[in-house]
Scaffold this motif. Structure first.
Motif, PDB file in Angstrom:
ATOM      1  N   HIS A 209       1.730  -7.914   4.571  1.00  0.00           N
ATOM      2  CA  HIS A 209       1.605  -7.812   6.094  1.00  0.00           C
ATOM      3  C   HIS A 209       0.170  -9.052   5.715  1.00  0.00           C
ATOM      4  N   ARG A 210      -1.127  -7.992   5.169  1.00  0.00           N
ATOM      5  CA  ARG A 210      -2.265  -8.018   4.622  1.00  0.00           C
ATOM      6  C   ARG A 210      -2.180  -8.188   3.235  1.00  0.00           C
TER       7      ARG A 210
ATOM      8  N   LYS B  72      -3.948   9.962   7.273  1.00  0.00           N
ATOM      9  CA  LYS B  72      -4.464   8.319   7.268  1.00  0.00           C
ATOM     10  C   LYS B  72      -6.067   8.766   7.239  1.00  0.00           C
TER      11      LYS B  72
ATOM     12  N   ASN C 293      10.450  -0.051   5.201  1.00  0.00           N
ATOM     13  CA  ASN C 293       9.202   0.950   5.064  1.00  0.00           C
ATOM     14  C   ASN C 293       7.839   0.831   5.541  1.00  0.00           C
TER      15      ASN C 293
ATOM     16  N   PHE D 188       5.390  -8.184  10.835  1.00  0.00           N
ATOM     17  CA  PHE D 188       7.035  -7.780  11.955  1.00  0.00           C
ATOM     18  C   PHE D 188       7.215  -7.807  13.394  1.00  0.00           C
TER      19      PHE D 188
ATOM     20  N   ARG E 190       1.246  -1.473   0.509  1.00  0.00           N
ATOM     21  CA  ARG E 190       0.417  -0.258  -0.150  1.00  0.00           C
ATOM     22  C   ARG E 190       1.108   1.514   0.225  1.00  0.00           C
TER      23      ARG E 190
HETATM   24  N1  LIG Z   1       2.793   8.889   5.732  1.00  0.00           N
HETATM   25  C1  LIG Z   1       3.258   9.397   6.328  1.00  0.00           C
HETATM   26  O1  LIG Z   1       2.410  11.157   6.265  1.00  0.00           O
HETATM   27  C2  LIG Z   1       4.543   9.943   7.505  1.00  0.00           C
HETATM   28  C3  LIG Z   1       4.829   8.482   6.667  1.00  0.00           C
HETATM   29  N2  LIG Z   1       6.201   8.243   7.778  1.00  0.00           N
HETATM   30  C4  LIG Z   1       6.866   6.963   7.579  1.00  0.00           C
HETATM   31  O2  LIG Z   1       7.035   6.967   6.035  1.00  0.00           O
HETATM   32  C5  LIG Z   1       6.659   4.935   5.962  1.00  0.00           C
HETATM   33  C6  LIG Z   1       5.039   5.352   4.751  1.00  0.00           C
HETATM   34  O3  LIG Z   1       4.650   5.481   5.371  1.00  0.00           O
HETATM   35  P1  LIG Z   1       3.487   4.802   4.579  1.00  0.00           P
HETATM   36  O4  LIG Z   1       2.920   4.593   3.301  1.00  0.00           O
HETATM   37  O5  LIG Z   1       1.919   5.674   5.027  1.00  0.00           O
HETATM   38  O6  LIG Z   1       3.296   3.979   5.662  1.00  0.00           O
HETATM   39  P2  LIG Z   1       1.587   2.618   6.518  1.00  0.00           P
HETATM   40  O7  LIG Z   1       1.294   2.960   8.328  1.00  0.00           O
HETATM   41  O8  LIG Z   1       0.522   2.502   5.640  1.00  0.00           O
HETATM   42  O9  LIG Z   1       2.207   1.567   6.833  1.00  0.00           O
HETATM   43  C7  LIG Z   1       2.951   0.774   5.781  1.00  0.00           C
HETATM   44  C8  LIG Z   1       3.175  -0.366   5.796  1.00  0.00           C
HETATM   45  O10 LIG Z   1       3.714  -1.460   7.368  1.00  0.00           O
HETATM   46  C9  LIG Z   1       3.714  -2.602   7.199  1.00  0.00           C
HETATM   47  N3  LIG Z   1       3.025  -3.007   8.126  1.00  0.00           N
HETATM   48  C10 LIG Z   1       2.241  -2.449   9.691  1.00  0.00           C
HETATM   49  N4  LIG Z   1       2.318  -3.249  10.317  1.00  0.00           N
HETATM   50  C11 LIG Z   1       3.300  -4.283   9.825  1.00  0.00           C
HETATM   51  C12 LIG Z   1       3.396  -5.444  10.747  1.00  0.00           C
HETATM   52  N5  LIG Z   1       3.413  -6.007  11.783  1.00  0.00           N
HETATM   53  N6  LIG Z   1       4.133  -6.732  10.399  1.00  0.00           N
HETATM   54  C13 LIG Z   1       4.718  -6.295   9.080  1.00  0.00           C
HETATM   55  N7  LIG Z   1       4.449  -5.346   8.329  1.00  0.00           N
HETATM   56  C14 LIG Z   1       3.557  -4.101   8.741  1.00  0.00           C
HETATM   57  C15 LIG Z   1       1.941  -2.429   6.524  1.00  0.00           C
HETATM   58  O11 LIG Z   1       1.621  -3.604   5.732  1.00  0.00           O
HETATM   59  P3  LIG Z   1       0.002  -4.462   5.056  1.00  0.00           P
HETATM   60  O12 LIG Z   1      -0.847  -3.133   4.313  1.00  0.00           O
HETATM   61  O13 LIG Z   1       0.440  -5.233   4.124  1.00  0.00           O
HETATM   62  O14 LIG Z   1      -0.591  -4.688   6.125  1.00  0.00           O
HETATM   63  C16 LIG Z   1       1.893  -0.714   5.740  1.00  0.00           C
HETATM   64  O15 LIG Z   1       1.154  -1.660   4.216  1.00  0.00           O
HETATM   65  C17 LIG Z   1       6.267   4.883   7.361  1.00  0.00           C
HETATM   66  O16 LIG Z   1       7.831   3.977   7.767  1.00  0.00           O
HETATM   67  C18 LIG Z   1       5.781   5.376   7.827  1.00  0.00           C
HETATM   68  O17 LIG Z   1       6.632   5.581   9.455  1.00  0.00           O
HETATM   69  C19 LIG Z   1       6.935   9.350   8.121  1.00  0.00           C
HETATM   70  C20 LIG Z   1       6.066  10.422   8.666  1.00  0.00           C
HETATM   71  C21 LIG Z   1       4.621  10.784   7.610  1.00  0.00           C
END
Ligand SMILES: NC(=O)C1=CN([C@@H]2O[C@H](COP(=O)(O)OP(=O)(O)OC[C@H]3O[C@@H](n4cnc5c(N)ncnc54)[C@H](OP(=O)(O)O)[C@@H]3O)[C@@H](O)[C@H]2O)C=CC1
Ligand SMILES: Nc1nc2c(c(=O)[nH]1)N=C([C@H](O)[C@@H](O)CO)CN2
Length: 237
Positions: free
Chosen positions: A35-36, A184, A82, A56, A13
């Motif tokens: 993950h999903r 979000k 990421n 993770f 995603r």
């Molecule tokens: N969005 C923003 O404005 C900001 C983002 N960031 C950082 O940038 C990066 C990308 O952001 P963004 O795309 O919004 O991230 P998301 O919040 O969409 O998370 C990224 C992915 O992390 C995976 N994830 C969550 N929990 C688990 C788990 N238990 N095991 C394995 N995978 C897991 C999910 O996978 P799945 O979908 O397959 O479950 C999800 O797709 C992140 O590191 C975030 O912290 C930092 C600051 C601002």
């Protein structure tokens, strides 16, 4: 078995999916973690990406994922960490304590476990290879509402610097610190407006600036241990 693959975690995603799409378009073989399951995962498979699944928070799940990668990949050009969880710290201490485990596992222990397991594949790359850890501007200047999340991202940032020292010169290790990239679905309009009013460039970036920053780090032969904010200037306000 494929050579010089780019492994991206959280590729199912949002930012991770944009990163996987970009590097596929650039002609790199891509391994995408999820993950999903998602529609985006299927799109990446159709474009030839190897998709691997792991939770993770579970070290055995991560180990099985790494073994699967080792069985299908001769070398890695890069690992882009990421994947991340993002929630406010629970007000109730009893509910907050499990968040320490969750964020520690996802943001620190698993990136360390993946790097440690896959360093031989990074060293086997036909050129200097890369690790990129995506943290957050909050790692340097925390938002106390997300204190446990911020501390875990700070821990990942510090781990990144240790990896940079340990792995040079064959493997470069760098950090990208996003700001307001993608809100979000649960962010209110008022919350979004407040965040963007505190952001000098004043807009929600979308994933492209992160893709540009990651591509630039892989292309630059003289950066390791670098910490690159991509935040529209938010960290200054
Ligand atoms: N969005 C923003 O404005 C900001 C983002 N960031 C950082 O940038 C990066 C990308 O952001 P963004 O795309 O919004 O991230 P998301 O919040 O969409 O998370 C990224 C992915 O992390 C995976 N994830 C969550 N929990 C688990 C788990 N238990 N095991 C394995 N995978 C897991 C999910 O996978 P799945 O979908 O397959 O479950 C999800 O797709 C992140 O590191 C975030 O912290 C930092 C600051 C601002
Ligand atoms: N894993 C995630 N980390 C962060 C996200 C996100 O959506 N997923 N979002 C933010 C905030 O939107 C912030 O950038 C705006 O205040 C921080 N980290």
């Amino acid at each position: 078995m494929q050579d010089d693959m780019i492994f991206i975690t959280g590729a199912g995603r949002r930012v991770g999916y944009a990163l996987a799409e970009y590097f596929l378009t650039q002609g790199h073989p891509v391994i995408g973690h999820h993950h999903r399951e998602s529609v985006e995962c299927e799109k990446l498979r159709q474009r030839g990406a190897l998709m691997v699944q792991a939770n993770f928070e579970d070290e055995d799940s991560v180990q099985q994922m790494c073994a699967q990668i080792e069985s299908q990949c001769r070398s890695l050009r890069a690992i882009i960490h990421n994947a991340s969880a993002f929630t406010k710290t629970h007000a109730d201490a009893e509910q907050a304590l499990p968040q320490f485990d969750q964020f520690y596992r996802i943001h620190m222990r698993t990136p360390w476990q993946i790097n440690t397991a896959l360093i031989p594949l990074l060293r086997a790359c036909s050129r200097v290879s890369d690790i990129v850890h995506i943290t957050d501007i909050y790692a340097d200047n925390p938002n106390p509402v997300y204190d446990v999340y911020c501390a875990s991202k700070a821990g990942l940032q510090n781990l990144s610097l240790s990896f940079a020292k340990q792995l040079a010169p064959k493997i470069k290790v760098n950090v990208i610190q996003p700001g307001p990239i993608l809100f979000k679905e649960w962010h209110s309009e008022a919350a979004k407006k407040a965040v963007l009013s505190e952001t000098l460039l004043g807009f929600e970036a979308g994933p492209e600036p992160i893709v540009k920053a990651a591509s630039a780090l892989l292309d630059n032969p003289y950066q390791t241990g670098a910490i690159i904010p991509v935040d529209g200037g938010r960290r200054l306000t």
